[in-house]
Write an enzyme that holds these catalytic residues in place. Structure first.
Site, PDB file in Angstrom:
ATOM      1  N   GLU A  26     -15.712 -26.776   4.982  1.00 40.68           N
ATOM      2  CA  GLU A  26     -16.212 -25.439   5.316  1.00 40.68           C
ATOM      3  C   GLU A  26     -16.007 -24.446   4.177  1.00 40.68           C
ATOM      4  O   GLU A  26     -16.568 -23.354   4.192  1.00 40.68           O
ATOM      5  CB  GLU A  26     -15.568 -24.922   6.601  1.00 40.68           C
ATOM      6  CG  GLU A  26     -14.189 -24.330   6.468  1.00 40.68           C
ATOM      7  CD  GLU A  26     -13.131 -25.330   6.076  1.00 40.68           C
ATOM      8  OE1 GLU A  26     -12.213 -24.964   5.316  1.00 40.68           O
ATOM      9  OE2 GLU A  26     -13.228 -26.497   6.532  1.00 40.68           O
ATOM     10  N   ASP A  48     -15.016 -33.654  -1.276  1.00 39.20           N
ATOM     11  CA  ASP A  48     -15.317 -33.832   0.143  1.00 39.20           C
ATOM     12  C   ASP A  48     -16.482 -34.795   0.228  1.00 39.20           C
ATOM     13  O   ASP A  48     -17.530 -34.577  -0.409  1.00 39.20           O
ATOM     14  CB  ASP A  48     -15.668 -32.508   0.820  1.00 39.20           C
ATOM     15  CG  ASP A  48     -15.764 -32.647   2.341  1.00 39.20           C
ATOM     16  OD1 ASP A  48     -14.935 -32.060   3.038  1.00 39.20           O
ATOM     17  OD2 ASP A  48     -16.683 -33.361   2.815  1.00 39.20           O
ATOM     18  N   ASP A  80     -16.211 -40.141  -1.901  1.00 35.80           N
ATOM     19  CA  ASP A  80     -14.996 -40.628  -1.255  1.00 35.80           C
ATOM     20  C   ASP A  80     -13.810 -40.355  -2.174  1.00 35.80           C
ATOM     21  O   ASP A  80     -13.846 -40.676  -3.365  1.00 35.80           O
ATOM     22  CB  ASP A  80     -15.137 -42.130  -0.979  1.00 35.80           C
ATOM     23  CG  ASP A  80     -14.002 -42.697  -0.161  1.00 35.80           C
ATOM     24  OD1 ASP A  80     -12.818 -42.437  -0.490  1.00 35.80           O
ATOM     25  OD2 ASP A  80     -14.288 -43.424   0.812  1.00 35.80           O
ATOM     26  N   ASP A  99      -6.807 -31.396   3.052  1.00 34.34           N
ATOM     27  CA  ASP A  99      -7.396 -30.739   4.220  1.00 34.34           C
ATOM     28  C   ASP A  99      -8.341 -31.736   4.883  1.00 34.34           C
ATOM     29  O   ASP A  99      -9.556 -31.574   4.880  1.00 34.34           O
ATOM     30  CB  ASP A  99      -8.132 -29.468   3.786  1.00 34.34           C
ATOM     31  CG  ASP A  99      -8.602 -28.640   4.980  1.00 34.34           C
ATOM     32  OD1 ASP A  99      -8.289 -29.018   6.122  1.00 34.34           O
ATOM     33  OD2 ASP A  99      -9.286 -27.629   4.761  1.00 34.34           O
ATOM     34  N   PRO A 113      -2.079 -53.255   4.544  1.00 33.13           N
ATOM     35  CA  PRO A 113      -1.615 -52.607   3.314  1.00 33.13           C
ATOM     36  C   PRO A 113      -2.719 -52.418   2.280  1.00 33.13           C
ATOM     37  O   PRO A 113      -2.613 -51.564   1.414  1.00 33.13           O
ATOM     38  CB  PRO A 113      -0.521 -53.554   2.806  1.00 33.13           C
ATOM     39  CG  PRO A 113      -0.810 -54.865   3.463  1.00 33.13           C
ATOM     40  CD  PRO A 113      -1.407 -54.539   4.798  1.00 33.13           C
TER      41      PRO A 113
END
Length: 223
Positions: A26, A48, A80, A99, A113
């Protein structure tokens, strides 16, 4: 404000910081980071995975003004975070701010793992590899509530304290967020209790709120 300013206040003596923001589609998190002067925060890499969401939020929600997105200190990467951090040209950061979606502890326990799931072992290794030895790290931890059983009442906070923040200083803190209808947890690897400055013009974060946020009354541990 609680995600960004406690950490950056605790690191105020470090000039020309290079900051990595992960998530926060956002725009509010990078908005808060860029409140700090260029002498304090020189460069912000924002990662993001959902570029369409970032564009929608910029056009329709208005959490951040266009000046934030156009700040020359900001570089946005719609990819990613695991892929981004594996690039050879990515350097280490003075501060990393996570975030991301709330930690899903049940799913994290199932992940092997070698999984790159957010907050999992491989993800944590990548994050710590790209953080300077004396760098600052902070994450929100999702909803929390009072109670003696940390794994039930504060699952995300407990998970991160044991995995990502298992070495050095671990400073959990919290705040009531009315729109979330409850208390929210955070954790960072610095001690912000006695650090200034607190930037002027903030809506929530001030010295009084700081004293509440880092204080955990007895009822949090015994109910």
């Amino acid at each position: 404000e609680h995600l960004v300013h406690p950490l950056l206040s605790a690191m105020s003596e470090v000039s020309n910081k290079k900051v990595l923001v992960v998530g926060g589609g956002e725009g509010a998190t990078v908005r808060e980071v860029l409140r700090w002067s260029a002498g304090s925060v020189a460069k912000v890499d924002w990662v993001d995975i959902d570029g369409d969401l970032v564009d929608l939020c910029r056009r329709h929600l208005g959490w951040a003004a266009d000046s934030v997105y156009e700040d020359p200190r900001l570089s946005y990467y719609p990819t990613d975070i695991n892929v981004f951090l594996d690039r050879k040209e990515v350097a280490v950061y003075d501060a990393i701010i996570l975030d991301l979606p709330d930690p899903d502890v049940d799913e994290l326990k199932k992940a092997g793992p070698g999984s790159s799931v957010l907050y999992g072992a491989m993800f944590n290794t990548r994050i710590l590899t790209h953080l300077k030895p004396d760098g600052g790290l902070v994450s929100h931890c999702g909803p929390i509530r009072p109670g003696a059983d940390d794994t039930v009442c504060r699952p995300g906070l407990t998970w991160l304290a044991v995995t990502l923040f298992s070495e050095g200083i671990s400073s959990p803190y919290h705040v009531c967020i009315p729109s979330f209808q409850g208390e929210w947890g955070f954790i960072m690897n610095k001690n912000a209790m006695n650090y200034d400055p607190i930037l002027p013009g903030l809506s929530v974060w001030d010295k009084l709120t700081r004293s509440f946020s880092f204080n955990w009354p007895n009822y949090w541990r015994v109910l």
